[in-house]
Design a protein around this motif. Structure first.
Motif, PDB file in Angstrom:
ATOM      1  N   UNK A 110       0.827  -1.203   0.000  1.00 15.38           N
ATOM      2  CA  UNK A 110       0.000   0.000   0.000  1.00 15.38           C
ATOM      3  C   UNK A 110       0.865   1.258   0.000  1.00 15.38           C
ATOM      4  N   UNK A 111       1.902   1.255   0.813  1.00 16.47           N
ATOM      5  CA  UNK A 111       2.799   2.413   0.873  1.00 16.47           C
ATOM      6  C   UNK A 111       3.473   2.656  -0.478  1.00 16.47           C
ATOM      7  N   UNK A 112       3.856   1.584  -1.151  1.00 10.84           N
ATOM      8  CA  UNK A 112       4.507   1.741  -2.452  1.00 10.84           C
ATOM      9  C   UNK A 112       3.528   2.303  -3.476  1.00 10.84           C
ATOM     10  N   UNK A 113       2.299   1.816  -3.477  1.00 12.47           N
ATOM     11  CA  UNK A 113       1.291   2.370  -4.399  1.00 12.47           C
ATOM     12  C   UNK A 113       1.100   3.860  -4.156  1.00 12.47           C
ATOM     13  N   UNK A 114       1.048   4.243  -2.888  1.00 11.28           N
ATOM     14  CA  UNK A 114       0.875   5.649  -2.539  1.00 11.28           C
ATOM     15  C   UNK A 114       2.089   6.472  -2.971  1.00 11.28           C
ATOM     16  N   UNK A 115       3.268   5.932  -2.739  1.00  8.77           N
ATOM     17  CA  UNK A 115       4.493   6.652  -3.107  1.00  8.77           C
ATOM     18  C   UNK A 115       4.623   6.835  -4.620  1.00  8.77           C
ATOM     19  N   UNK A 116       4.105   5.882  -5.380  1.00 10.58           N
ATOM     20  CA  UNK A 116       4.194   5.956  -6.844  1.00 10.58           C
ATOM     21  C   UNK A 116       3.071   6.794  -7.466  1.00 10.58           C
TER      22      UNK A 116
END
Length: 121
Positions: A110-116
């Motif tokens: 989830x954090x990676x999706x948000x960061x991207x």
């Protein structure tokens, strides 16, 4: 309602410590030792790489480092699942480790999706 979940840096370190203790309890048979070393490497890399991600100098670097954290989290799940398959008698001991590995993987995905995601504003 207060959130009693420890910060991710503490949580990833606690996960690594729990895995270190578990791996130390494995039998001295080749299969368990090989799986244990792989698990130990992946689980300890989750926290180390998360720490590096927190110190990223840009959003792009943060996302790249988070991708590594996600990869190591997923590997931890994989190695734990293999240990469960090989040492089924220890599945009760492994259940909390596997649950935590899966939760960390979900958090970092989830954090990676948000960061991207494109920056708003």
């Amino acid at each position: 309602m207060p959130d009693h979940t420890p910060p991710l840096d503490e949580r990833t370190q606690a996960f690594a410590v729990a895995v270190i203790r578990f791996v130390g309890s494995l039998r001295a048979v080749p299969a368990e030792q090989v799986l244990g070393r792989q698990l130990l490497r992946a689980a300890s890399a989750v926290g180390a790489n998360y720490r590096a991600a927190r110190r990223a100098r840009s959003r792009r670097e943060f996302a790249a480092r988070l991708a590594v954290v996600l990869e190591e989290s997923d590997e931890s799940v994989y190695w734990l699942e293999l240990v469960v398959a090989v040492a089924a008698s220890r599945s009760a001991q492994l259940a909390p480790l596997l649950q935590e590995a899966r939760e960390l993987r979900a958090i970092f995905a989830t954090a990676l999706r948000t960061a991207k995601a494109p920056a708003r504003g």
